[in-house]
Write an enzyme that holds these catalytic residues in place. Structure first.
Site, PDB file in Angstrom:
ATOM      1  CE1 TYR A 174      -0.224  13.959 -18.437  1.00 41.56           C
ATOM      2  CE2 TYR A 174      -2.366  14.831 -17.764  1.00 41.56           C
ATOM      3  CZ  TYR A 174      -1.108  14.353 -17.439  1.00 41.56           C
ATOM      4  OH  TYR A 174      -0.739  14.257 -16.128  1.00 41.56           O
TER       5      TYR A 174
ATOM      6  CG  PHE B  95      -0.075 -11.701  -5.091  1.00 45.46           C
ATOM      7  CD1 PHE B  95       0.276 -12.911  -5.665  1.00 45.46           C
ATOM      8  CD2 PHE B  95       0.510 -10.542  -5.583  1.00 45.46           C
ATOM      9  CE1 PHE B  95       1.198 -12.972  -6.697  1.00 45.46           C
ATOM     10  CE2 PHE B  95       1.429 -10.597  -6.625  1.00 45.46           C
ATOM     11  CZ  PHE B  95       1.777 -11.807  -7.188  1.00 45.46           C
ATOM     12  CB  THR B  96       4.380 -11.160  -2.903  1.00 47.98           C
ATOM     13  OG1 THR B  96       4.055 -10.935  -4.269  1.00 47.98           O
ATOM     14  CG2 THR B  96       4.814 -12.604  -2.718  1.00 47.98           C
TER      15      THR B  96
ATOM     16  CG  ASP C 256      -6.022  -9.754  -6.821  1.00 44.86           C
ATOM     17  OD1 ASP C 256      -6.090  -9.769  -8.067  1.00 44.86           O
ATOM     18  OD2 ASP C 256      -4.946  -9.696  -6.192  1.00 44.86           O
TER      19      ASP C 256
ATOM     20  CE  LYS D 139       0.267 -11.397 -12.721  1.00 44.46           C
ATOM     21  NZ  LYS D 139       0.153 -11.248 -11.295  1.00 44.46           N
TER      22      LYS D 139
ATOM     23  NE  ARG E  65       6.225 -16.486  -5.474  1.00 44.60           N
ATOM     24  CZ  ARG E  65       6.104 -15.178  -5.719  1.00 44.60           C
ATOM     25  NH1 ARG E  65       5.058 -14.706  -6.361  1.00 44.60           N
ATOM     26  NH2 ARG E  65       7.011 -14.320  -5.320  1.00 44.60           N
TER      27      ARG E  65
ATOM     28  CG  PHE F 227      10.289 -12.599  -3.868  1.00 46.25           C
ATOM     29  CD1 PHE F 227       9.525 -12.040  -2.865  1.00 46.25           C
ATOM     30  CD2 PHE F 227       9.901 -12.414  -5.180  1.00 46.25           C
ATOM     31  CE1 PHE F 227       8.374 -11.307  -3.170  1.00 46.25           C
ATOM     32  CE2 PHE F 227       8.757 -11.696  -5.503  1.00 46.25           C
ATOM     33  CZ  PHE F 227       8.007 -11.133  -4.490  1.00 46.25           C
TER      34      PHE F 227
END
Ligand SMILES: *Cc1c(COP(=O)(O)O)cnc(C)c1O
Length: 487
Positions: free
Chosen positions: A85, A137-138, A228, A271, A394, A460
């Site tokens: 943990y 970005f969303t 990002d 990613k 998109r 979406f």
């Protein structure tokens, strides 16, 4: 060691073909179902490709998120994971990899990219704040707005052009940045956000030259820069290919140069390292301490942050592999191949080819479908019906409804066809191109979509739609006429 185009392979015939520099050792069987079954599947899924069951999908090009192929070394590392943990050795191995690659000493682990956005937004954004960025970005936008911030996209004039040869469409417009800061006042700009391989405008990179100019403005005003880095590897690859100063640099050196220009780096490891998870990195103890306490609250203890230790081990290895030219060039190479072939066929695609996927311009492809009938969503559904290939809308479906009930029409209507790293073969890529070509020849058969069930936030993902006419049935009939009993 690495030189420009170190992965370049020329064919004697002169043909331009991307060659896989890996071999297949574990495979997953795919289904390519008959077209009637595909029509049923998309109807059941409310004409939303997010709601398809992958059992009905042939090539899953929905996203590169958590779908990149993992390497043998990543899989092997997962067996050495240290279940604890607190104080897990797995965490310290990941921390070391992040320190090596990003050059930041202080690491906060989170369960995925948007969790980093939650923590950063809660910590630094207050009502009335404005956040300049190359593009949103969303999930980024949603988190910033929940905390009372407003985003400003200050991209250059090239950014939204479908056909372009500009190497860095992800750049920030420096004049717009300066004006924005003057207009709203430094005290209302908590940070400038840069998104590597700008996702929603076609995976388009920014240059280090542009980053340096942004840094200059940030320094003049004492504003911090937040990067990002979810798609930073591909952005670094494009810098190596397209920015002269870095033609002979290693990906590792380019990554460090990028990261050194920013105070905070955050990423989705779904990613960047071909795993699942995420993190926030900084060298600034004060910034780190401001964000730190939110990690146990939302994510988990500071040495796992909601991730499994197995994923943490694979993330450390995957991050190192992201600095390897043969790994990082694979997806951009296949995308470039697909984009060039589609372009030759006259199919409107975003050029130059970017990261994460090929982006088809549905606004031109379906210029007879009004934007309020969601051309990109309709094209995604139509492609699935005729090929079993699943892309992602998109466009306006990924946008929001305004207070007056009208859709906020998106800047672009794109069908994104993701090429996760080292997943698809060249013949599969050719199949996709062939079916898109047929669809383009028969585009007048495709009609629009309308919502039948519309969630308030990030609609979406779960929203359900229906065709505005019997166009899907007509498309199926034409397909059968042309292809007979072929799948
Ligand atoms: C995917 C992505 C995110 C969000 O990451 P998740 O792991 O999906 O939560 C944020 N920014 C960019 C640029 C992304 O591509």
């Amino acid at each position: 060691m690495s030189s420009k185009n170190s992965t370049k392979i020329n064919f004697f015939s002169g043909e331009q073909v991307p060659v896989e520099l890996h071999k297949v050792r574990i495979v997953q069987k795919l289904n390519l179902k008959p077209i009637d079954d595909r029509l049923k599947a998309i109807e059941k899924g409310g004409y939303n490709t997010f709601l398809l069951n992958t059992e009905d999908v042939f090539l899953d090009m929905l996203t590169d998120s958590g779908t990149n192929a993992m390497s043998d070394n990543q899989l092997a590392s997962m067996h050495q994971a240290d279940d604890a943990y607190a104080g897990s050795q797995s965490f310290y191995r990941m921390e070391k990899a992040l320190q090596d690659v990003f050059g930041k000493e202080l690491i906060l682990p989170v369960h995925q990219g948007r969790a980093a956005e939650n923590i950063i937004s809660q910590t630094f954004i207050r009502p009335g704040h404005v956040i300049p960025m190359n593009y949103h970005f969303t999930t980024t936008k949603a988190h910033m707005e929940i905390n009372g911030g407003k985003i400003y996209e200050i991209y250059t004039d090239e950014a939204l052009k479908i056909k372009s040869s500009h190497p860095f469409k992800g750049n920030i417009d420096i004049d717009k940045l300066k004006k924005l800061i003057t207009k709203y006042g430094v005290e209302n700009v908590p940070f400038i956000r840069l998104e590597a391989s700008t996702n929603l405008i076609g995976g388009q990179p920014f240059s280090i030259e542009n980053m340096r100019e942004v840094r200059k403005v940030a320094d003049e005003h004492g504003i911090m820069m937040v990067l990002d880095a979810s798609l930073i590897g591909e952005n670094a690859w494009f810098i190596k290919q397209r920015e002269k100063e870095f033609a002979n640099s290693s990906i590792r050196d380019i990554l460090r140069t990028m990261c050194d220009l920013c105070e905070i780096i955050y990423f989705s490891s779904r990613k960047v390292s071909s795993t699942r998870g995420g993190g926030i990195c900084t060298n600034d103890k004060k910034l780190f301490m401001k964000m730190r306490d939110l990690v146990p609250l939302y994510e988990g203890f500071l040495t796992y942050g909601g991730m499994s230790v197995r994923e943490i081990e694979a993330m450390a290895v995957g991050l190192m592999e992201t600095t390897d030219d043969t790994v990082i060039s694979q997806s951009p190479g296949f995308i470039e191949y697909a984009v060039n072939e589609l372009d030759k066929l006259g199919i409107p695609v975003i050029t130059p080819a970017g990261a994460l996927g090929a982006h088809v311009d549905a606004m031109q492809f379906l210029d007879h479908v009004p934007q309020k009938e969601y051309p990109a969503g309709a094209l995604a559904a139509a492609l699935f019906i005729v090929s079993g290939c699943r892309g992602m809308e998109r466009g306006t479906i990924s946008s929001v409804r305004l207070d007056n009930g009208e859709d906020l029409l998106a800047d672009m209507e794109l069908l994104r066809l993701a090429f996760p790293r080292r997943v698809f073969t060249l013949s599969q890529t050719k199949f996709l191109i062939d079916r898109l070509n047929w669809l383009y020849q028969n585009r007048e058969l495709i009609g629009g979509l309308e919502f039948v069930e519309e969630p308030k936030v990030l609609r979406f993902f779960m929203g359900r739609l229906a065709a505005t006419s019997d166009w899907p049935q007509k498309l199926v009939a034409k397909f059968k006429k042309d292809f007979g009993d072929s799948l």
